[in-house]
Write a protein that holds these residues in place. Structure first.
Motif, mmCIF file in Angstrom:
data_model
loop_
_atom_site.group_PDB
_atom_site.id
_atom_site.type_symbol
_atom_site.label_atom_id
_atom_site.label_comp_id
_atom_site.label_asym_id
_atom_site.label_seq_id
_atom_site.Cartn_x
_atom_site.Cartn_y
_atom_site.Cartn_z
ATOM 1 N N VAL A 146 0.859 -1.180 0.000
ATOM 2 C CA VAL A 146 0.000 0.000 0.000
ATOM 3 C C VAL A 146 0.891 1.223 0.000
ATOM 4 C CG1 VAL A 146 -1.754 1.298 1.261
ATOM 5 C CG2 VAL A 146 -1.813 -1.182 1.288
ATOM 6 N N MET A 147 0.633 2.139 -0.919
ATOM 7 C CA MET A 147 1.338 3.411 -0.931
ATOM 8 C C MET A 147 0.313 4.499 -0.649
ATOM 9 S SD MET A 147 3.735 5.229 -3.792
ATOM 10 C CE MET A 147 2.460 5.915 -4.822
ATOM 11 N N ILE A 148 0.654 5.402 0.285
ATOM 12 C CA ILE A 148 -0.235 6.522 0.566
ATOM 13 C C ILE A 148 0.542 7.824 0.430
ATOM 14 C CG2 ILE A 148 -1.798 5.231 2.069
ATOM 15 C CD1 ILE A 148 -0.402 6.558 4.479
ATOM 16 N N SER A 149 -0.165 8.849 -0.005
ATOM 17 C CA SER A 149 0.369 10.207 -0.036
ATOM 18 C C SER A 149 -0.466 11.033 0.920
ATOM 19 C CB SER A 149 0.291 10.802 -1.438
ATOM 20 O OG SER A 149 1.214 10.166 -2.283
ATOM 21 N N LEU A 150 0.213 11.747 1.810
ATOM 22 C CA LEU A 150 -0.455 12.602 2.786
ATOM 23 C C LEU A 150 -0.245 14.044 2.364
ATOM 24 C CD1 LEU A 150 0.877 10.855 6.024
ATOM 25 C CD2 LEU A 150 -1.248 10.389 4.803
ATOM 26 N N SER A 151 -1.319 14.793 2.301
ATOM 27 C CA SER A 151 -1.228 16.214 1.957
ATOM 28 C C SER A 151 -2.254 16.978 2.781
ATOM 29 C CB SER A 151 -1.453 16.419 0.455
ATOM 30 O OG SER A 151 -2.707 15.901 0.051
ATOM 31 N N GLU A 152 -2.218 18.270 2.668
ATOM 32 C CA GLU A 152 -3.121 19.108 3.451
ATOM 33 C C GLU A 152 -4.546 18.984 2.922
ATOM 34 O OE1 GLU A 152 -3.501 23.812 4.650
ATOM 35 O OE2 GLU A 152 -1.553 23.003 4.108
ATOM 36 N N GLY A 153 -5.485 18.721 3.831
ATOM 37 C CA GLY A 153 -6.902 18.658 3.490
ATOM 38 C C GLY A 153 -7.586 19.942 3.926
ATOM 39 N N ASP A 170 -4.389 9.966 -0.094
ATOM 40 C CA ASP A 170 -4.598 9.304 -1.377
ATOM 41 C C ASP A 170 -3.822 8.002 -1.316
ATOM 42 O OD1 ASP A 170 -5.932 11.343 -3.401
ATOM 43 O OD2 ASP A 170 -4.517 12.474 -2.164
ATOM 44 N N GLY A 171 -4.451 6.882 -1.664
ATOM 45 C CA GLY A 171 -3.771 5.603 -1.542
ATOM 46 C C GLY A 171 -3.987 4.687 -2.718
ATOM 47 N N TRP A 172 -3.048 3.730 -2.856
ATOM 48 C CA TRP A 172 -3.078 2.745 -3.924
ATOM 49 C C TRP A 172 -2.652 1.400 -3.359
ATOM 50 C CZ3 TRP A 172 -0.853 7.469 -3.853
ATOM 51 C CH2 TRP A 172 -1.384 8.439 -4.701
ATOM 52 N N THR A 173 -3.319 0.342 -3.787
ATOM 53 C CA THR A 173 -2.948 -1.012 -3.369
ATOM 54 C C THR A 173 -2.357 -1.768 -4.556
ATOM 55 O OG1 THR A 173 -5.103 -1.990 -3.892
ATOM 56 C CG2 THR A 173 -4.806 -1.099 -1.663
ATOM 57 N N ALA A 174 -1.413 -2.622 -4.266
ATOM 58 C CA ALA A 174 -0.853 -3.503 -5.289
ATOM 59 C C ALA A 174 -0.738 -4.891 -4.673
ATOM 60 C CB ALA A 174 0.513 -2.997 -5.747
ATOM 61 N N PRO A 175 -1.298 -5.893 -5.306
ATOM 62 C CA PRO A 175 -1.984 -5.849 -6.587
ATOM 63 C C PRO A 175 -3.300 -5.077 -6.481
ATOM 64 C CG PRO A 175 -2.182 -8.030 -5.598
ATOM 65 C CD PRO A 175 -1.267 -7.238 -4.724
ATOM 66 N N ALA A 176 -3.705 -4.529 -7.611
ATOM 67 C CA ALA A 176 -4.923 -3.715 -7.669
ATOM 68 C C ALA A 176 -6.150 -4.589 -7.467
ATOM 69 C CB ALA A 176 -5.000 -2.993 -9.007
ATOM 70 N N GLU A 177 -6.850 -4.332 -6.387
ATOM 71 C CA GLU A 177 -8.092 -5.044 -6.063
ATOM 72 C C GLU A 177 -8.976 -4.107 -5.272
ATOM 73 O OE1 GLU A 177 -8.051 -9.007 -4.311
ATOM 74 O OE2 GLU A 177 -5.885 -9.070 -4.656
ATOM 75 N N ARG A 178 -10.216 -4.532 -5.101
ATOM 76 C CA ARG A 178 -11.123 -3.768 -4.236
ATOM 77 C C ARG A 178 -10.834 -4.119 -2.778
ATOM 78 N NH1 ARG A 178 -15.193 -0.764 -5.604
ATOM 79 N NH2 ARG A 178 -15.810 -0.627 -7.772
ATOM 80 N N TYR A 179 -10.663 -3.081 -1.953
ATOM 81 C CA TYR A 179 -10.431 -3.245 -0.518
ATOM 82 C C TYR A 179 -11.367 -2.320 0.241
ATOM 83 C CZ TYR A 179 -6.140 -5.963 -0.896
ATOM 84 O OH TYR A 179 -5.240 -6.957 -1.132
ATOM 85 N N VAL A 180 -11.802 -2.754 1.417
ATOM 86 C CA VAL A 180 -12.432 -1.861 2.380
ATOM 87 C C VAL A 180 -11.272 -1.288 3.181
ATOM 88 C CG1 VAL A 180 -13.946 -1.683 4.383
ATOM 89 C CG2 VAL A 180 -14.552 -3.202 2.475
#
Length: 167
Positions: A93-100, A107-117
């Motif tokens: 899992v890669m996440i990017s943290l920025s000011e909200g 913002d995050g991405w999972t590899a392998p690409a699948e649906r996750y809760v």
């Protein structure tokens, strides 16, 4: 030779229930300790948060932090975005943290690409979203503070959790 452990006296024996004398003594002890060594602010919330994560019984992912490329040692910099990668067999899992708007955008991405809760657990509870088929997910505004991401395959399977990180 006598054994005083079960001797009757003020407060009763060791196997007796607490009485008014015991409770008064415990109140005094609590007051004294609260004065000379108070509980640090936020400790109770952090402990309950840690227990909640422990209760999930999730596999904890390894943290791989990536520092900003343009940061120079000794110079004060404002990091606009942090990228953090977590890995666990077979998920990364890669996440990017920025000011909200009022907190932190994730913002995050999972590899392998699948649906996750995907859930973000913090001291005040959790927020939840679901990744798309490409493994992308977004939390537009999460309260700053200690947090951990917990991911579950939408189709079922093991639960994984990131270590606690500061948002």
């Amino acid at each position: 030779m006598s054994d005083d452990r079960n001797a009757e006296g003020p407060g009763g024996g060791a196997d007796e229930p607490l009485d008014a004398v015991d409770l008064a003594l415990l109140d005094d002890l609590s007051r004294i300790l609260g004065t000379i060594d108070p509980v640090p602010e936020g400790l109770v919330d952090r402990a309950l948060f840690a227990l909640t994560l422990e209760g999930l019984n999730a596999e904890v992912m390894a943290l791989h932090r990536q520092e900003p490329a343009l940061a120079v040692r000794g110079e004060p910099t404002r990091v606009e975005m942090r990228t953090i990668t977590f890995s666990s067999d077979p998920l990364t899992v890669m996440i990017s943290l920025s000011e909200g708007p009022t907190g932190v955008r994730i913002d995050g991405w999972t590899a392998p690409a699948e649906r996750y809760v995907v859930q973000v657990y913090g001291p005040d509870g959790f927020v939840s979203t679901e990744s798309d088929d490409d493994g992308c997910f977004v939390f537009p505004d999460v309260a700053p503070g200690p947090a951990s991401l917990v991911l579950r395959r939408a189709a079922g399977g093991p639960v994984v959790s990131t270590p606690v990180l500061g948002l």
